[in-house]
Enzyme design. Sequence first.
Site, PDB file in Angstrom:
ATOM      1  N   GLY A   1       0.835  -1.185   0.000  1.00 34.80           N
ATOM      2  CA  GLY A   1       0.000   0.000   0.000  1.00 34.80           C
ATOM      3  C   GLY A   1       0.872   1.238   0.000  1.00 34.80           C
TER       4      GLY A   1
ATOM      5  N   LEU B   1       6.863   1.928   4.337  1.00 33.85           N
ATOM      6  CA  LEU B   1       7.903   2.432   3.431  1.00 33.85           C
ATOM      7  C   LEU B   1       8.476   3.758   3.922  1.00 33.85           C
ATOM      8  CD1 LEU B   1       6.266   1.583  -0.023  1.00 33.85           C
ATOM      9  CD2 LEU B   1       8.116   0.356   1.120  1.00 33.85           C
TER      10      LEU B   1
HETATM   11 NI    NI Z   1       2.963   3.148   5.730  1.00 27.52          NI
END
Ligand code: NI
Length: 181
Positions: free
Chosen positions: A48, A102
């Site tokens: 995502g 991330l």
């Molecule tokens: Ni995240």
Amino acid sequence: MILKVARLGYPSVRTVAAPVPVDQIRTHDFQKLIDDMVETMHEYSGVGLAAPQVHLAIQLAVLEVENHPRYPEMPSVPLTVLINPIVTILDSTPVDEFEGCLSIPDLRGRVPRFKQLRVTALGRDGEALDIVASDFHARVIQHETDHLKGEVYLDRMPDMRSLGFLLEWQRFMLPPPPSQK
Ligand code: NI
């Protein structure tokens, strides 16, 4: 085009994202942004990615889990574009799993998430979406919609002692599901 991913500390990661004006969705620039976010998510093997992670504090997120090279055991989630999502919790039973992000590279921590939810949103062409998601799928949606509120998974961790570097988890313990969002 692969976009640069903002890390924790960059202001957009901690900003409450603004709704996307509906008449903007079908514009070339916005469609290109969606494509770039999907490409960026794939490049970094994420499941995502939310717009605040690419320096834009707007209510847009993409998610997909399909034949993931690193997590083949994960149930697949079709490519989904969520614009201006609204989440309703259907089953508040907490489910504990490891998460990564991330924007917080290399780390994983244990996060309780609600078991089942409904999300209503607009899709990439402005169409109305109404999705009921459970377990891992619901986890990904909670992680991404948290990003749109300026929140990250660290904020949801009841015990920071479960936070660790993925590499060390893999060296010394059973590897947690290393999903990045
Ligand atoms: Ni995240």
